[in-house]
Motif scaffolding. Structure first.
Motif, PDB file in Angstrom:
ATOM      1  N   SER A  24      23.569  27.550  18.604  1.00 21.68           N
ATOM      2  CA  SER A  24      23.351  28.883  18.017  1.00 21.68           C
ATOM      3  C   SER A  24      24.268  29.142  16.826  1.00 21.68           C
ATOM      4  O   SER A  24      24.065  30.124  16.100  1.00 21.68           O
ATOM      5  CB  SER A  24      23.588  29.969  19.082  1.00 21.68           C
ATOM      6  OG  SER A  24      22.644  29.885  20.128  1.00 21.68           O
ATOM      7  N   LEU A  43      31.289  31.773  21.833  1.00 22.32           N
ATOM      8  CA  LEU A  43      31.054  32.481  23.093  1.00 22.32           C
ATOM      9  C   LEU A  43      32.409  32.775  23.718  1.00 22.32           C
ATOM     10  O   LEU A  43      33.168  31.847  24.018  1.00 22.32           O
ATOM     11  CB  LEU A  43      30.204  31.613  24.030  1.00 22.32           C
ATOM     12  CG  LEU A  43      28.801  31.253  23.516  1.00 22.32           C
ATOM     13  CD1 LEU A  43      28.106  30.284  24.480  1.00 22.32           C
ATOM     14  CD2 LEU A  43      27.959  32.503  23.327  1.00 22.32           C
ATOM     15  N   ALA A  54      26.747  27.353  22.225  1.00 22.20           N
ATOM     16  CA  ALA A  54      27.545  27.841  21.087  1.00 22.20           C
ATOM     17  C   ALA A  54      27.239  27.009  19.839  1.00 22.20           C
ATOM     18  O   ALA A  54      27.024  27.549  18.748  1.00 22.20           O
ATOM     19  CB  ALA A  54      29.041  27.773  21.427  1.00 22.20           C
ATOM     20  N   LEU A 106      26.848  37.863  27.077  1.00 24.43           N
ATOM     21  CA  LEU A 106      26.612  36.567  27.720  1.00 24.43           C
ATOM     22  C   LEU A 106      26.531  36.780  29.230  1.00 24.43           C
ATOM     23  O   LEU A 106      27.436  37.381  29.817  1.00 24.43           O
ATOM     24  CB  LEU A 106      27.762  35.616  27.379  1.00 24.43           C
ATOM     25  CG  LEU A 106      27.754  34.253  28.065  1.00 24.43           C
ATOM     26  CD1 LEU A 106      26.534  33.430  27.647  1.00 24.43           C
ATOM     27  CD2 LEU A 106      29.046  33.500  27.740  1.00 24.43           C
ATOM     28  N   PRO A 118      25.559  37.099  17.283  1.00 27.96           N
ATOM     29  CA  PRO A 118      26.783  37.901  17.428  1.00 27.96           C
ATOM     30  C   PRO A 118      26.439  39.320  17.887  1.00 27.96           C
ATOM     31  O   PRO A 118      25.481  39.912  17.387  1.00 27.96           O
ATOM     32  CB  PRO A 118      27.375  37.886  16.018  1.00 27.96           C
ATOM     33  CG  PRO A 118      26.863  36.613  15.406  1.00 27.96           C
ATOM     34  CD  PRO A 118      25.479  36.446  15.966  1.00 27.96           C
ATOM     35  N   VAL A 121      27.472  30.041  17.020  1.00 27.21           N
ATOM     36  CA  VAL A 121      28.254  31.245  17.365  1.00 27.21           C
ATOM     37  C   VAL A 121      29.400  30.844  18.273  1.00 27.21           C
ATOM     38  O   VAL A 121      29.413  29.739  18.826  1.00 27.21           O
ATOM     39  CB  VAL A 121      27.375  32.284  18.110  1.00 27.21           C
ATOM     40  CG1 VAL A 121      26.229  32.785  17.224  1.00 27.21           C
ATOM     41  CG2 VAL A 121      26.834  31.699  19.422  1.00 27.21           C
ATOM     42  N   GLU A 172      30.878  37.663  25.679  1.00 28.12           N
ATOM     43  CA  GLU A 172      30.093  38.143  24.544  1.00 28.12           C
ATOM     44  C   GLU A 172      29.996  37.076  23.466  1.00 28.12           C
ATOM     45  O   GLU A 172      30.772  36.121  23.414  1.00 28.12           O
ATOM     46  CB  GLU A 172      30.729  39.409  23.979  1.00 28.12           C
ATOM     47  CG  GLU A 172      32.134  39.179  23.486  1.00 28.12           C
ATOM     48  CD  GLU A 172      32.852  40.475  23.128  1.00 28.12           C
ATOM     49  OE1 GLU A 172      32.544  41.521  23.743  1.00 28.12           O
ATOM     50  OE2 GLU A 172      33.722  40.432  22.236  1.00 28.12           O
ATOM     51  N   VAL A 173      29.031  37.288  22.601  1.00 29.92           N
ATOM     52  CA  VAL A 173      28.772  36.362  21.496  1.00 29.92           C
ATOM     53  C   VAL A 173      29.433  36.934  20.249  1.00 29.92           C
ATOM     54  O   VAL A 173      29.265  38.114  19.937  1.00 29.92           O
ATOM     55  CB  VAL A 173      27.253  36.222  21.259  1.00 29.92           C
ATOM     56  CG1 VAL A 173      26.972  35.204  20.159  1.00 29.92           C
ATOM     57  CG2 VAL A 173      26.532  35.841  22.551  1.00 29.92           C
ATOM     58  N   THR A 224      21.887  34.881  26.864  1.00 32.32           N
ATOM     59  CA  THR A 224      22.439  35.957  26.037  1.00 32.32           C
ATOM     60  C   THR A 224      21.350  36.989  25.778  1.00 32.32           C
ATOM     61  O   THR A 224      20.160  36.672  25.794  1.00 32.32           O
ATOM     62  CB  THR A 224      22.942  35.415  24.685  1.00 32.32           C
ATOM     63  OG1 THR A 224      21.861  34.731  24.026  1.00 32.32           O
ATOM     64  CG2 THR A 224      24.093  34.441  24.874  1.00 32.32           C
ATOM     65  N   ASP A 230      25.529  39.914  21.003  1.00 32.05           N
ATOM     66  CA  ASP A 230      24.867  39.755  22.302  1.00 32.05           C
ATOM     67  C   ASP A 230      25.910  39.695  23.420  1.00 32.05           C
ATOM     68  O   ASP A 230      27.051  39.263  23.206  1.00 32.05           O
ATOM     69  CB  ASP A 230      24.064  38.435  22.352  1.00 32.05           C
ATOM     70  CG  ASP A 230      22.734  38.508  21.601  1.00 32.05           C
ATOM     71  OD1 ASP A 230      22.354  39.611  21.150  1.00 32.05           O
ATOM     72  OD2 ASP A 230      22.089  37.443  21.467  1.00 32.05           O
ATOM     73  N   ALA A 285      21.279  32.620  20.409  1.00 31.42           N
ATOM     74  CA  ALA A 285      22.355  33.604  20.637  1.00 31.42           C
ATOM     75  C   ALA A 285      22.827  34.209  19.325  1.00 31.42           C
ATOM     76  O   ALA A 285      23.026  33.487  18.338  1.00 31.42           O
ATOM     77  CB  ALA A 285      23.515  32.933  21.366  1.00 31.42           C
TER      78      ALA A 285
END
Lengths: 343, 343
Positions: free
Chosen positions: A241, A245, A238, A163, A159, A243, A309-310, A284, A161, A157
């Motif tokens: 990756s 979420l 999360a 979800l 940023p 990131v 969203e990411v 994602t 992207d 995933a």
């Protein structure tokens, strides 16, 4: 057939009668008559391996229909394969059963496996059959295929992207409450028989998103199946990756029955988002692929919803999931999902 | 570390601490942090899949050293791969353990797996970890590789072939009797401490014949590993191949300790030939290959004995095993091997 001691099949006869038919069309299974089985991976493909076990009293209820247990055991493994973008190939089965397990139980269990095989395209490869004095423990190790390098992982995933989640969330939790007699009576009465059947089917016969695997391979950046609960599994994504979420709770797709349940009892919503056993796919993808995702999902009649969203995660902490309500207020859940051996 | 409730690791922490180190050097395991794992089969190879489970109280004793249990669990799966002529590739592990299982137990169990990995070349790929209220149930599904078409099956024995067996037979049965306190005291006293250690090691730390797999691929016509007992497993081969296997009981290789035991108590011999847990390889090959077999076995320091021959089986019945004594008299055993769920 009378289930007396004198008429009971031994281990080899049970395998021959109930499990060998599940290898039909799979010569590599060697008729379940060897120590091992053979798989011929086509050139240019990777093998995706996943393993899921179910224990009586933990993953299913002791008096559940054995056909449902067999179906679900294979379906949950297929769900893992689908979420990686893999096509089903073959599986090994281990049954650890009490000596007193009746042949009728095993016959129905095998029938459920057979139904799931036919529904999603899978073949028995081999396995083991052992005796236990404890609760039944049923294990499948499943093999799938992806063109090399195309498997979708939890860690992809990025940023920016979007979800997405397939199908609907929370039905199995409601089904479990219903099956256990733990659903408040006002809610039971608010649901009609079709609602109740739907919830029980969602619990007992999960639908792995096998048909969506090819789209995931080409369109998703990260994917995983939702087995521990939406919040917990997104947490895994999360962290893997690196990131954050951000999820709009109101955008999480609920079935008509789940919506009816939440309308009747609003405090159910957090339970649905954390309940587990959904066997949907969270994934994602860049916003530019949203149209292609829509088309691929529509082509197989599968609803797919964008639920958030990411975003980049601050470097000093690991990735996390942030659920917000319609006013943008953060929602905090008492528990994010099911864990064995919780601390 | 004190094993109090407050300090207990949860499921993910246990996996991270005890099992993730077993994936070192195996990027396809994805750090045990995904739903599945990836395997890249090299072109021109088949994947050989085998699955063996062990249940506390059935396949091991509850108070056995967990390091021995882990070692044996991996070794018995490696034994199946070796008997097919396959090289070890990777394995999935499922642990179904009671909630009260102490971390020290899991740590030692993982250490035993690690020892077997290092001894025979194997890497953890993934798996599942579930809770059970019953006896521990431990399952490995193992993957191996053979050049396509070279895996040795049970079904390849041909009339005129010689029948061979690796190592020595019956030590594990004696080890089990000793561990269970069921060995007659005159026999216990006839054995010295080194004998007793040897028998227990043969029970607890079986030695898969991995190093002999390449020779089996090129020289054997049929092969299988001896887990249920020599007589029972040869029966499997006889039926799968549609041949009779004639075995000279006196030619079955016994260790010095087993010979000492039989000298002290001659009625033990049938038990050794039917006892199980040997994890040796029985295989067949044309007599013209006997010299090459000898050379291949000597090169790795593995004793291999010719114990009999393959003969045509009358068309009206399935293949069977015929044990004869030195006078050519047929020996009949009360039981041919271990079966779960016996009729």
């Amino acid at each position: 057939m009378p289930d007396t001691d004198a008429s009971r099949l031994n281990e080899f006869q049970r395998i021959e009668r109930f499990f060998k038919p599940l290898t039909l069309g799979n010569p590599g299974a060697l008729g379940l008559a060897d120590d091992a089985a053979l798989v011929d991976p086509p050139a240019g493909f990777q093998i995706v391996v996943t393993t899921d076990a179910m224990v009586a009293g933990v993953h299913f209820l002791v008096h559940d229909d054995p056909a449902d247990i067999g179906y679900k055991l294979l379906a949950v493994n297929l769900s893992d394969l689908a979420a990686k973008g893999a096509e089903p190939l073959a599986y090994s089965l281990v049954t650890a059963l009490d000596q007193a397990t009746k042949e009728g139980w095993i016959e129905r269990f095998a029938a459920g496996l057979g139904e799931a095989q036919r529904a999603f395209g899978m073949r028995l490869l081999g396995g083991d059959s052992v005796a236990t004095s404890g609760p039944a423990c049923l294990t499948i190790s499943a093999l799938g295929l992806t063109p090399t390098g195309t498997a979708r992982l939890r860690s992809g995933a990025r940023p920016g992207d979007c979800l997405f989640v397939t199908g609907s969330i929370g039905d199995a939790l409601l089904g479990l409450r219903l099956a256990q007699g733990q659903m408040p009576s006002n809610l039971v009465h608010a649901l009609d028989p079709a609602d109740r059947s739907f919830l029980l089917a969602r619990l007992r016969r999960p639908c792995p998103r096998t048909a969506f695997a090819p789209a995931l391979r080409t369109l998703a950046t990260a994917a995983l199946d939702i087995s521990d609960g939406l919040a917990a599994d997104l947490g895994h994504m999360a962290r893997a990756s690196g990131v954050d979420l951000h999820v709009r709770a109101a955008a999480v797709p609920l079935s008509a029955t789940a919506r009816k349940s939440v309308a009747c009892q609003p405090e159910l919503l957090p339970l649905l988002l954390t309940g587990g056993d959904d066997y949907e796919v969270a994934f994602t993808a860049p916003p530019s692929r949203a149209l292609a995702i829509d088309e691929a999902a529509s082509a197989i009649g599968l609803p797919v919803a964008c639920i958030g969203e990411v975003r980049a995660c601050p470097p000093q902490r690991s990735g996390q999931v942030i659920f917000c309500d319609e006013e943008g207020q953060r929602l905090v859940f008492a528990r994010s999902g099911y864990q064995h051996f919780s601390a």
